[in-house]
Design a protein around this motif. Sequence first.
Motif, PDB file in Angstrom:
ATOM      1  N   GLU A 178       0.797  -1.222   0.000  1.00  0.00           N
ATOM      2  CA  GLU A 178       0.000   0.000   0.000  1.00  0.00           C
ATOM      3  C   GLU A 178       0.835   1.281   0.000  1.00  0.00           C
ATOM      4  N   PRO A 179       2.043   1.307   0.611  1.00  0.00           N
ATOM      5  CA  PRO A 179       2.774   2.590   0.637  1.00  0.00           C
ATOM      6  C   PRO A 179       3.437   2.996  -0.686  1.00  0.00           C
ATOM      7  N   PRO A 181       2.918   4.118  -4.432  1.00  0.00           N
ATOM      8  CA  PRO A 181       2.090   4.479  -5.608  1.00  0.00           C
ATOM      9  C   PRO A 181       2.770   4.164  -6.946  1.00  0.00           C
ATOM     10  N   ARG A 184       2.529   0.516  -7.629  1.00  0.00           N
ATOM     11  CA  ARG A 184       1.142   0.179  -7.979  1.00  0.00           C
ATOM     12  C   ARG A 184       0.886   0.438  -9.466  1.00  0.00           C
TER      13      ARG A 184
END
Lengths: 219, 229
Positions: A178-179, A181, A184
Amino acid sequence: MKLYDYVLSPSCYKIRLLAALVGVELTLRPVDFHPGGEHRGPELLALNPAGAIPILEDDDVLLTESSAMLVYIASRAAPEWLGDGSAREGARIQQWLSFSHRLTATLGSARLHEMLLRPGDIRGLQSAGKQALRELEAALTEQRLSDVEFLVCDHPTIADIACFPYVALAPDGGISLEPYPSIRLWQRAIRALQHFIEMPGIHRLHELRPAPVRPEQGA
Amino acid sequence: MDLATLAWKIEGMFPNALCQWVPVALSVDVPAATVSPGWLPGLELALWRSAAGHIAASSNRCPHRGMRLSHGFVRGENLSCIYHGWSFGPDGGCVRIPAHPDMTPPATINSQNKAVLEAGGIVWVCDSNPKSPPPDFHGLVPVRSLTIEASLAALEAAARAVADGKGLLAATIDGVRIHMALAPLAGPQLLAHVLVAADSTCEDRIAASRAAEAFRRMAEAMSPESAAA
């Protein structure tokens, strides 16, 4: 080409994924990695005394390292996946192929610990895995600041394929993505490639196809 | 710093977290037709942007079976849950339940969207009725967001400065000047949106990204939480 394969192995998936993306047909030979431990049996140890998969056979070529298999398949079928031939791109690809082994040793070992109860210092593996993810995030962020979507240049190379699977499956080892971007969006760019294939835990982008329509009653 | 003091410091930075805009992400990190996780104090979000570019911040929990909506996907103007495909529109209302294709979903099924707006390249979210607009970081543009596993006190010690009333902390690392818009995360960690002067070149922005990495190493080394770990 014959691949000794295990469906849950991220290293085997690297080879299946690149082969699918560049249109190389593989003959899959499933290995009972778990619970059978077939990779440590006499037949496979004769091919790879290290007792590891994947193993790739093609005529008189026998390869036991996934990065070498990526080089072999790209050289045979899709040389653009090896960069532009310059010293800069060639070396940067090698840099990420080496880095990918750190991902295997950290994220991959944490995943084996959590999924197959392999021994290991799970806190240490997770911490080292997080450090590797931070390095990858920083590098991908710099690429994005230069309007480049992939690790080495503006199209995917074997560097991206070498790093993608263990990163995508990091949460299996209790390591959050999740940390990050930039990681991702990079994963998304890989999953959006034409002819992308899935493995358990790494699914395709459902939104690239229209929503399924219910067949008419009685059809 | 003990936990009570830490909570007080963060509360001081976000005095009315319930009615204040929180910078949750950079606009460029949520491109069209994507979803990503986000956080308000005590609340997980699914930040998503429709194919047409409409930004939304849903509660990160599908009202059906509790799956995180940030694991879902955006098709057209709706966010779909990865689990059973329940789809939600930009206002949070459920628009489709695939297992009941002939049913119009009742209005009570809702993804609990929060107030959201974009300003200065940052996505701001507020859990209730915002009293005022988000701060204006005039002359600054965002470069990247990164998570720092350290307390606000450790960040301020590393920066040799204190966060200002806008939640902005400035630091100079090896001659590179960066600003960080801070937002609270769960546990002893903060989300830092790194900003640089608007006229910065690509090389300046890369230098700022590297300076932020160096700053994080300093702040985490100074944080009592990381020393204890």
